[in-house]
Design an enzyme around this catalytic site. Sequence first.
Site, PDB file in Angstrom:
ATOM      1  N   GLY A  17      45.856  65.162  47.079  1.00 46.27           N
ATOM      2  CA  GLY A  17      44.452  65.461  46.794  1.00 46.27           C
ATOM      3  C   GLY A  17      43.965  64.722  45.563  1.00 46.27           C
ATOM      4  N   ARG A  78      47.605  61.328  52.680  1.00 45.20           N
ATOM      5  CA  ARG A  78      48.891  61.989  52.922  1.00 45.20           C
ATOM      6  C   ARG A  78      49.517  61.296  54.129  1.00 45.20           C
ATOM      7  NH1 ARG A  78      45.531  66.149  51.006  1.00 45.20           N
ATOM      8  NH2 ARG A  78      46.456  67.357  49.312  1.00 45.20           N
ATOM      9  N   ASP A 109      52.733  68.009  43.273  1.00 42.83           N
ATOM     10  CA  ASP A 109      54.130  68.311  43.572  1.00 42.83           C
ATOM     11  C   ASP A 109      54.627  67.615  44.832  1.00 42.83           C
ATOM     12  OD1 ASP A 109      56.509  70.071  42.880  1.00 42.83           O
ATOM     13  OD2 ASP A 109      56.144  70.663  44.954  1.00 42.83           O
ATOM     14  N   THR A 131      46.489  67.129  39.515  1.00 51.63           N
ATOM     15  CA  THR A 131      46.037  68.053  40.547  1.00 51.63           C
ATOM     16  C   THR A 131      45.135  69.088  39.901  1.00 51.63           C
ATOM     17  OG1 THR A 131      46.690  69.842  42.055  1.00 51.63           O
ATOM     18  CG2 THR A 131      48.232  69.304  40.298  1.00 51.63           C
ATOM     19  N   ASP A 133      44.723  72.037  40.673  1.00 51.23           N
ATOM     20  CA  ASP A 133      45.286  73.388  40.737  1.00 51.23           C
ATOM     21  C   ASP A 133      46.118  73.761  39.522  1.00 51.23           C
ATOM     22  OD1 ASP A 133      44.194  74.010  43.253  1.00 51.23           O
ATOM     23  OD2 ASP A 133      45.818  72.949  44.271  1.00 51.23           O
ATOM     24  N   ASP A 135      49.239  73.501  38.983  1.00 58.78           N
ATOM     25  CA  ASP A 135      50.341  74.327  39.476  1.00 58.78           C
ATOM     26  C   ASP A 135      51.700  73.632  39.500  1.00 58.78           C
ATOM     27  OD1 ASP A 135      49.737  72.524  41.474  1.00 58.78           O
ATOM     28  OD2 ASP A 135      49.770  73.992  43.100  1.00 58.78           O
ATOM     29  N   ARG A 177      45.187  77.538  46.954  1.00 56.93           N
ATOM     30  CA  ARG A 177      45.846  78.137  48.106  1.00 56.93           C
ATOM     31  C   ARG A 177      47.089  78.913  47.689  1.00 56.93           C
ATOM     32  NH1 ARG A 177      45.575  74.024  50.952  1.00 56.93           N
ATOM     33  NH2 ARG A 177      43.715  74.578  52.101  1.00 56.93           N
TER      34      ARG A 177
END
Length: 326
Positions: A17, A78, A109, A131, A133, A135, A177
């Site tokens: 992303g 991707r 990741d 990213t 996120d 995360d 998510r």
Amino acid sequence: MENKQAIRRIGVLTSGGDAPGMNAAVRAVVRAGIYYGLEVYGIKNGYTGLLLGEMEPMSLRSVSDILSHGGTILHTSRSREFMTPEGREKAAAIARVYKLDAIIVIGGDGSFQGAKLLSELGIPVVGIPATIDNDIGCTEYTIGFDTALNTVKDAIDKIKDTTYSHERCSIIEVMGRRAGYIALHAAIANGAEICLIPEKKMDVDADVIQPILAGRTRGKTHFIIVVAEGACSCSELAEQIKRTIGIAPAVSILGYIQRGGSPTVRDRVIASMMSVHAVEALMRGERNRIIAYKGERVVSLDIDEALAQTKEIDPHTLLTSEILSL
């Protein structure tokens, strides 16, 4: 065994992303590479472009005036083919054809897992975490998080204005998510009454219905509920609220607006620092590393150790959100 040969030519790609600040990272990789006497090749469309040999030499001019732009000039994707052993063998062969001594991977990741597998085929790699996120376990900060959070903050501020004017309840879904960092920080920044994240199992009555009823008892007439997309279905939650207490919430899904926009100062600076550090790590003879941000410092970690680390929501940050939601 790691390849310790001298670095002369490197590739750089963006994968997964997109995140605001990726261009700042690409720019810094190119400029740092040239500063240290390296040839830098830009690989288009992530691992897909590597498989197709879609790469070209980059110059100082190649990255002029991209610092303020969102997205990534190298594009991203991707690749299903790269997920196969045959695909990775092909990617490693293409890297050798182009005489790349190392590849810098800017992404999340999943992108780093791909880089690790590529390193096992003898292609040295360095990962730069990007990213929205936030995360990735090994780093306290990922490129793009601050810009995405400010985009969410601006959107919720506007939604909050009309929520107040019409004395209604608004449910706002943000990205996340599997991680609730955007939702949690936005809830604190925007004064949300309720925040729902994947890391905390939701009880609709205790976490949503009762806080709304308690707020109404205190005279509250409007409510903001921030939901990370992985926490629950916002439409189903709205139906439950309507069915239980007679309020019909308005649902707003912010979606891909969170990925775009000109990166903030924080994202531009950290992206630049991480990327220069990535090039310097290669120059020092380090191979197969992940660049991380820890304790306000940029550090280089072994890729296996880095990918083994996990990250959890800080319990006190969650408590802070609950305290301030009263």
